[in-house]
Design a protein around this motif. Structure first.
Motif, short mmCIF file in Angstrom:
data_model
loop_
_atom_site.label_atom_id
_atom_site.label_comp_id
_atom_site.label_asym_id
_atom_site.label_seq_id
_atom_site.Cartn_x
_atom_site.Cartn_y
_atom_site.Cartn_z
N GLN A 1 0.21 -0.76 15.19
CA GLN A 1 -0.08 0.58 14.70
C GLN A 1 1.25 1.32 14.64
OE1 GLN A 1 -2.29 3.12 17.31
NE2 GLN A 1 -2.88 4.55 15.71
N VAL B 1 -2.98 2.02 5.49
CA VAL B 1 -2.60 3.31 6.07
C VAL B 1 -3.87 4.08 6.40
CG1 VAL B 1 -1.38 5.47 5.65
CG2 VAL B 1 -0.46 3.33 4.75
N ASP B 2 -3.95 4.62 7.64
CA ASP B 2 -5.15 5.36 8.03
C ASP B 2 -5.03 6.84 7.63
OD1 ASP B 2 -3.64 6.69 10.00
OD2 ASP B 2 -4.31 5.36 11.61
N TRP C 1 4.60 0.92 1.26
CA TRP C 1 4.74 0.03 2.41
C TRP C 1 4.44 -1.39 1.98
CZ3 TRP C 1 6.69 1.82 6.92
CH2 TRP C 1 6.73 3.21 7.09
N THR D 1 0.85 -1.18 0.00
CA THR D 1 0.00 0.00 0.00
C THR D 1 0.89 1.23 0.00
OG1 THR D 1 -1.95 1.02 1.03
CG2 THR D 1 -0.20 0.25 2.51
N ASP E 1 1.26 5.67 1.14
CA ASP E 1 0.77 6.72 2.02
C ASP E 1 0.76 8.05 1.29
OD1 ASP E 1 3.37 7.73 2.05
OD2 ASP E 1 3.86 6.86 4.00
N GLY F 1 -1.99 8.83 8.64
CA GLY F 1 -0.68 8.41 8.17
C GLY F 1 -0.08 7.26 8.95
N LYS G 1 9.52 -0.30 4.05
CA LYS G 1 9.17 0.98 3.44
C LYS G 1 10.09 1.23 2.25
CE LYS G 1 10.60 4.92 5.13
NZ LYS G 1 10.78 6.13 5.97
N VAL H 1 0.51 3.43 9.86
CA VAL H 1 0.50 2.18 9.11
C VAL H 1 0.06 1.05 10.04
CG1 VAL H 1 1.86 0.55 7.74
CG2 VAL H 1 2.36 3.00 7.62
N TRP H 2 -0.99 0.39 9.67
CA TRP H 2 -1.48 -0.76 10.44
C TRP H 2 -1.02 -2.02 9.73
CZ3 TRP H 2 -4.71 -0.44 14.88
CH2 TRP H 2 -5.05 0.86 15.25
N ASP I 1 4.00 4.13 13.63
CA ASP I 1 4.19 5.56 13.37
C ASP I 1 5.44 5.73 12.50
OD1 ASP I 1 4.72 8.27 13.37
OD2 ASP I 1 4.31 8.54 15.50
N PRO I 2 5.30 6.12 11.22
CA PRO I 2 6.47 6.24 10.35
C PRO I 2 7.46 7.30 10.81
CG PRO I 2 4.45 6.14 9.06
CD PRO I 2 4.04 6.34 10.48
#
Length: 416
Positions: A158, A141-142, A104, A96, A98, A145, A113, A147-148, A160-161
């Motif tokens: 969950q 990605v929610d 990702w 997916t 972002d 931002g 990534k 990433v799940w 955090d990039p």
């Protein structure tokens, strides 16, 4: 379409294009033009296998267990494999993007990534409190931002990039399925992931997980054998053992039948009772006295040939014929006769006995379907074998014969 075996779908709204990934290649459907394009390894993909496709920033990313392909907007193919040395792990289940243009990837070794031409692999070795086990199988990605990423073992991170760490890790909580096969985020931010191990679908609303499950009646969706008793009871056998229900009330619950054995894989019914082929041999249940008679497995001539009984029948002399993956056994009430079903060449080359898939008594002869050959035993137990004679009919050398039945006119029907 190139095939019916669809593994992945993705739609590029901007170009009105549908991407269909198969277990063998990729089809691209241009809805505006009404045209199809098929791509495989010969066309430039890293591999013919496709797990998922995603259009990210104008590029098409195709991932598989054996490599990743970036198809750039100008039509250039860029393969990424470990053999080429340009990706840390080429076993990828999902992909997916972002809002920042990062790609990702859910990989066997961890979360990856791709940014500015470089891959970064996140694992428990370089990220504090990262799930210890890898094998990532789903990600999304929610709107914020984050990433799940979920793995095959049921852990969801969950990620955090910016901080390069998991803000939260969800594992073994009430409402969570046992593994992740796919994961998505809805428009209102709810997380859903599905598991292919039978434990259902899980939904996360930001506070708690909820399990979505069918009200299962059978103990398993894999049934190996079905039997029907004289009173209309349906018997279901498999690795789980033995269950029964009335044919007119299949949705009223299935009762477990307790017997001294494990796994049921074949049935043969008579007016007096039912024969069961199970992991420990063969057993007969007498309807009148409700008692079991057991024939154990043993060495050839001392019991039912070892292995899983896959087919059973009785002949006109009252003898029980039992096929397993170790050959054929005939029990006359006292003695066990074993047939390995091998010809002289196979014996000289020390082949293993034939695996028996089906046996049928037609009123005179007993027919036996095996791996690579079909047999007929006449009333005097004289054996006839057919193997390469079926090559013209099936366009296959020595096909395997999986089931046998009688037509209304006495013809033998063969499933090969």
């Amino acid at each position: 379409m190139y095939d019916d075996d669809v593994a992945s779908l993705d739609c590029d709204v901007a170009s009105n294009t549908l991407y269909i990934g198969y277990t063998w290649g990729l089809s691209i459907f241009d809805a505006a033009a009404g045209t199809w394009t098929y791509l495989d390894e010969d066309a430039g993909l890293a591999t013919d296998w496709v797990n998922q496709v995603a259009v990210i920033g104008g590029d098409t990313w195709v991932v598989s267990n054996f490599g990743v392909t970036q198809i750039k907007a100008d039509g250039t193919f860029v393969p990424f494999t470990e053999d080429l040395g340009n990706i840390p792990d080429d076993d990828v289940e999902a992909v997916t993007g972002d809002a920042n243009g990062n790609v990702w990837l859910a990989a066997f070794d961890g979360l990856m990534k791709y940014s500015n031409g470089t891959f970064t692999l996140y694992t428990s070795d370089n990220v504090e409190d990262f799930p210890f086990l890898g094998s990532y199988t789903g990600l999304a990605v929610d709107s914020g931002g984050m990433v799940w990423a979920g793995n095959w073992f049921g852990s969801v991170c969950q990620f955090d990039p910016a901080a390069e760490r998991c803000l939260a890790i969800y594992e073994d909580l009430d409402g969570m399925a046992a593994g992740v096969s796919d994961l998505l985020i809805t428009g209102n931010g709810e997380i859903f992931f599905g598991s292919d191990d039978g434990t259902g679908i899980s939904r996360f609303d930001g506070a708690a997980w909820t399990a979505l499950l069918l009200d299962e009646i059978p103990p398993s969706n894999q049934a190996d054998a079905l039997g029907l008793t004289t009173d209309g009871t349906v018997l279901v056998g498999g690795d789980f053992g033995l269950r029964q229900f009335y044919s007119t009330a299949a949705d009223q619950g299935w009762a477990e039948v307790d017997f001294e054995g494990y796994g049921v894989y074949a049935f043969y019914g008579t007016p007096e009772g039912m024969w069961f082929g199970y992991g420990g041999g063969a057993a007969f249940y007498d309807y009148s006295n409700e008692e079991w008679t057991t024939l154990p497995t043993g060495d050839p001539g001392t019991g039912i040939a070892s292995g899983t009984p896959s087919a059973m029948t009785l002949d006109g002399k009252g003898r029980l014929w039992v096929g397993t993956n170790s050959g054929l056994t005939v029990w006359d009430g006292t003695n066990y006769i074993f047939y390995d079903l091998l010809n002289e060449t196979e014996i000289a080359e020390q082949w293993s006995p034939k695996t028996v898939y089906a046996v049928l008594y037609d009123g005179t002869n007993v027919w036996v379907g095996t791996s690579g050959a079909l047999y007929r035993f006449d009333a005097n137990d004289q054996m006839t074998r057919w193997d390469t004679q079926f090559e013209d009919q099936f366009s296959l050398y020595s096909p395997s014969f999986y089931d046998l039945d009688l037509d209304v006119d006495g013809s033998v029907l063969i499933a090969a």
